[in-house]
Structure formats: C-alpha cells, structure tokens
Design an enzyme around this catalytic site. Structure first.
Site, mmCIF file in Angstrom:
data_model
loop_
_atom_site.group_PDB
_atom_site.id
_atom_site.type_symbol
_atom_site.label_atom_id
_atom_site.label_comp_id
_atom_site.label_asym_id
_atom_site.label_seq_id
_atom_site.Cartn_x
_atom_site.Cartn_y
_atom_site.Cartn_z
ATOM 1 N N GLU A 234 -3.921 3.908 3.107
ATOM 2 C CA GLU A 234 -4.014 5.342 3.393
ATOM 3 C C GLU A 234 -5.010 6.016 2.441
ATOM 4 O O GLU A 234 -4.602 6.462 1.378
ATOM 5 C CB GLU A 234 -2.637 5.987 3.277
ATOM 6 C CG GLU A 234 -1.598 5.391 4.221
ATOM 7 C CD GLU A 234 -0.246 6.091 4.109
ATOM 8 O OE1 GLU A 234 -0.197 7.288 3.733
ATOM 9 O OE2 GLU A 234 0.769 5.451 4.386
ATOM 10 N N GLY B 61 0.829 -1.197 0.000
ATOM 11 C CA GLY B 61 0.000 0.000 0.000
ATOM 12 C C GLY B 61 0.862 1.243 0.000
ATOM 13 O O GLY B 61 1.692 1.447 -0.877
ATOM 14 N N GLY B 62 0.669 2.100 1.019
ATOM 15 C CA GLY B 62 1.407 3.349 1.093
ATOM 16 C C GLY B 62 0.620 4.492 0.462
ATOM 17 O O GLY B 62 -0.454 4.310 -0.135
ATOM 18 N N TRP B 63 1.165 5.690 0.609
ATOM 19 C CA TRP B 63 0.487 6.887 0.136
ATOM 20 C C TRP B 63 0.222 6.832 -1.376
ATOM 21 O O TRP B 63 1.104 6.512 -2.156
ATOM 22 C CB TRP B 63 1.311 8.133 0.470
ATOM 23 C CG TRP B 63 0.634 9.399 0.056
ATOM 24 C CD1 TRP B 63 1.001 10.233 -0.951
ATOM 25 C CD2 TRP B 63 -0.541 9.972 0.632
ATOM 26 N NE1 TRP B 63 0.127 11.296 -1.042
ATOM 27 C CE2 TRP B 63 -0.835 11.162 -0.076
ATOM 28 C CE3 TRP B 63 -1.387 9.589 1.681
ATOM 29 C CZ2 TRP B 63 -1.937 11.963 0.225
ATOM 30 C CZ3 TRP B 63 -2.484 10.399 1.982
ATOM 31 C CH2 TRP B 63 -2.731 11.567 1.257
ATOM 32 N N ASP C 95 2.860 14.056 10.607
ATOM 33 C CA ASP C 95 2.139 14.766 9.534
ATOM 34 C C ASP C 95 0.817 15.351 10.046
ATOM 35 O O ASP C 95 -0.162 15.467 9.297
ATOM 36 C CB ASP C 95 1.865 13.850 8.328
ATOM 37 C CG ASP C 95 3.141 13.428 7.630
ATOM 38 O OD1 ASP C 95 4.183 14.080 7.832
ATOM 39 O OD2 ASP C 95 3.111 12.431 6.882
ATOM 40 N N THR D 150 1.354 8.859 13.973
ATOM 41 C CA THR D 150 1.235 10.086 14.752
ATOM 42 C C THR D 150 2.291 11.098 14.311
ATOM 43 O O THR D 150 3.151 11.522 15.092
ATOM 44 C CB THR D 150 1.358 9.774 16.253
ATOM 45 O OG1 THR D 150 2.448 8.858 16.471
ATOM 46 C CG2 THR D 150 0.083 9.151 16.775
#
Length: 460
Positions: A146, A104-106, A214, A212
């Site tokens: 995300e 996944g990831g941004w 950004d 926790t």
C-alpha cells in the site's frame, strides 16, 4: 482428434461453471489482545467453513524473507498460546480451507523495496517465503503493498512473476500443491494506472483483492460513503468514480481477468459530521470526520459493524438505505456513518456473480459480529454469528445453475480422416489454456474456454 478436443473443452466449461466463489477473510493477529474482551477474536472462534481462504495479517518482511511480526505468532504472549498452530487447526476440520500469510499493510510499503529491486533479491525472497510457508503450514503469500508508485510498477510485476516461477517449480518437484499468490490492491484510477502492471500481475497471481473501501474519509473533506456499490444519480467527475463498480471495471479494462478479481467489503463504517435531518441529502456536504470514538477498536471516526449494530439497537441511531449506492447509512443527531450490512453484502455478492468475478474479501473477521450478541434484535432468537460473512456465504453457495443444458447435437465434420488442421494461432491459444490450467489453483475462466471452443469449431 477434434472430437476429443471438443469434449475436453466442454468438460472444462461444465466444471468451471460449478467452481466456488472465493470468500477471503482477513484475520488480524492483534485482535486477540484487544483491551475489551468482547472485542477479541481467537482462532477458535472462527467456524472452519465460514471462509474459503483466511489471510493472516501480518508478517514482516526483513532480510529478504518473511518474519513473524507479533510476539504471539510463534510464542506465548499475555496468556495466549502461539497463534500460527492454533489457526492451522481449522484445516483439520475443513481440509479445503486455505490459510495464507499476508505481508505489508498500511504504513509498511517500504518493506517491498528491497525484495523487488533486483532479480537476485526477488528470487531470494521467493525461495525464503516458500520455506516460511512450508515450515508453518501456510498455503500461500498475500502481498499487501500500500501502495506501489510508478517507480515500482515494473519491479512489482517482476516480483510476482519470479514468485510464481519458484512456487511452480517447487510444486512440480515435490508433488505438492503450488502455493497461492494473492494481492491486496488499490481501487483508485491513479493507483491502478501508476502502480500496477495489470496484465503481468494478473497473469501470475491467483487472486487480486481490490480494496473497494475507504473511498471517502477525512482526506475528501466532504460527506460520502466509503464503500458504495454504484454511483448516485447526479454525481460527476471524481465523485462518480468512488464506488465498487467503477473500481472493478478499472481493473477489468486494464487487462485483469474477471475470475481473478475479488471485491473488497469493509467490516467497519466511517463516520462524518452532517447537518439536517435527512442523511440521504447530506452527500457532498463539506465537513470533517465525526469525533465519535470506538471503545472497542480504539479509533476515532471508525466503528466496527458490531458497534454500529449496538448503536442502532441501544443508542438511538437509525438505519437508512440508499437505493442509488445500494448501501446502508446509520444516522443520529448529525453523526453520519456509511457502512455495509448483510443486505448490502448480499447485493455486492450478487453483483460478483452477475459480473463473473472471482469472489469477495472482507476486512476483517474481528469487525463482524463474531458472537452474534451485538446485532441480535430479539433475545428469544438464536444468535446469528458473523452476519456479514454468512451473508456472503449464502449468496455464493446458492446454486445458480438454473438453465437447462442445450441438447443441440454437435456439428459433424466432412473430413475423411477425422483429423483437424490447427493453424498457428489456435495452437498458441491451446497451449496457453493448458499451461494456465496446470499452473493455476483455479480453473480456466469460462469465457476463455468458450473462445477456444468457438475457434476450434470455426476450423472444422
């Protein structure tokens, strides 16, 4: 019979108290090929005992399975040999190290739609992901979605439930250790409420890494620290919620056991434009992200920890400490950078221990000072490699068993046949405890065991 149960529960309590805190470190496969050599990180650069878990980022999701994403994962690329087998060699030096494949990831949230949409797709993906891990030596899967929307909430919970079922069945059949399931999750109130069926997710996964950080950025249009531990005096409304402590208690109140939760620590800082000579008074000032550019990461407004070290030692930046936020700031001529340093990392890890959480996660290994050269103030001193992660390690490995064990004798029972009659509620609780103990890679949380023990004693 009841004596045996009491002794068993006491043994589990004592064993659980000595359990290790998890130190999750993300390894990014693109860091091997950074343009500037001193910014690169190879698998061989990582001490085998630095982290308890290394999460390898990232694999792709396609055709209901995991797929190697970077050309260098399984093949030679730009002179570098394949990365999968190289990072697995760390386990030869440290057999307790767990290496997990992250997907996944941004910007890749769409990859999860197909694998979570139906029970058939969830089971197919789970079996294929299991085969991928066994083939390449990974100890589990990290789902970095995300971010799931309210439409995905139920299916996400069903996905991890199916994965757990498939992984548990395979482990029982093959007598192998069950594959780990990890999550990287959002820290905001709306994200938690809409996207996560928290009780379901936390029941079936081994660790929940709360991102926790950004918490401030270009989207906030005001100066603020992106990874503060606590809120500052005078903050109200949303501003009072943008800190680690608030986010962790969001997850706890939503139904996630504390021992499954890990705080997220960034290996980077976010820069803003501020006015005035006092960076502590700059909080809340309207302003955009600073144009300061990272020559190592190739991004604007974001600097790795080692770059901030370099700026403070050679570029005239000054380090400040915010007592309210319990966090560090670097400042020079209107460039305001909120970041974590070893002191703030130690504070956060002490917080983890005080709150009974499962550990901490850092994004990412290549952003810490891997060589120790950037942050060394005195050339005569020994290099201090990975100062952020080593601060985490030192706190978590400090022996906290300072209290003496009670010598109060156990109460005796007057039951003549030395048996105990358990009501239906206690039977169910006991069954749940042993089910969790047998299916999880972690011990049952201490507070749960103590609860069972108290119920048992009340029935004697």
């Amino acid at each position: 019979m009841y004596y045996s149960l009491i002794y068993l529960l006491l043994f589990l309590v004592q064993t659980n108290l000595s359990a290790k805190y998890s130190r999750v470190c993300y390894f990014t496969n693109w860091a091997v090929h950074r343009t500037m050599k001193e910014a690169r990180l190879l698998p061989e650069d990582i001490p085998a005992d630095l982290c308890t878990h290394i999460f390898y980022a990232f694999a792709s999701i396609g055709s209901l399975t995991l797929q190697a994403k970077h050309p260098n994962d399984l093949g030679e690329y730009q002179g570098e040999k394949p990365l999968y087998p190289r990072i697995m060699k760390l386990k030869e030096k440290n057999p307790e190290l767990k290496i997990v494949i992250s997907c996944g990831g941004w910007g890749n949230s769409g990859e999860f739609d197909s694998i979570s949409a139906s029970e058939s797709s969830r089971e197919t993906f789970s079996k294929n992901a299991l085969a991928f891990c066994r083939q390449h030596g990974f100890d589990g899967v990290d789902l970095d979605w995300e971010f799931p929307s309210s439409n995905h909430r139920e299916n996400f919970g069903l996905l991890v439930k199916t994965m757990h079922k498939v992984f548990k069945k395979e482990a029982k059949k093959t007598n192998k250790e069950r594959l780990i399931i990890g999550l990287a999750v959002g820290a905001g109130k709306l994200q938690v409420k809409q996207g996560y069926d928290v009780p379901v997710l936390c029941h079936y996964v081994d660790m929940v890494n709360v991102m926790t950080y950004d918490l401030y950025g270009s989207w906030t249009n005001k100066v603020g620290h992106h990874s503060a531990l606590f809120h500052r005096r005078g903050e109200k409304g949303l501003e009072k919620e943008l800190n680690t402590n608030y986010s962790m208690h969001l997850w706890i109140k939503a139904g996630c056991p504390r021992d499954r939760l890990l705080i997220g620590i960034p290996g980077y800082g976010r820069a803003f434009i501020a006015t005035g000579g006092d960076p502590i008074k700059a909080y809340g000032q309207p302003g955009g992200v600073s144009s300061i550019s990272s020559p190592y990461l190739g991004e604007s407004g974001l600097l790795a920890f080692y770059e901030i070290c370099k700026n403070e030692l050679k570029e005239g930046f000054k380090r400040y400490w915010d007592d309210d936020h319990q966090i560090s700031i670097s400042y020079k001529d209107g460039t305001w950078i909120g970041y974590d340093d070893p002191e703030s990392v130690r504070n956060k890890c002490e917080y983890v221990k005080q709150e009974g959480l499962g550990g901490a996660m850092i994004w990412a290994l290549d952003m810490d000072d891997a060589s120790g050269k950037f942050c060394r103030k005195n050339r005569k001193k020994r290099l201090r490699r990975f100062p952020l992660i080593n601060a985490m390690k030192e706190v978590f490995e400090t022996n906290e068993q300072t209290t003496q064990q009670s010598t109060t004798p156990l109460p005796t029972s007057t039951l003549s046949n030395e048996t105990i009659l358990l009501n239906e509620e206690f039977k169910n609780l006991l069954d749940q405890m042993f089910d969790e103990a047998s299916s999880s890679s972690k011990f049952v949380p201490t507070y749960r065991i103590l609860s069972f023990l108290l119920i048992l004693l009340s029935l004697i």
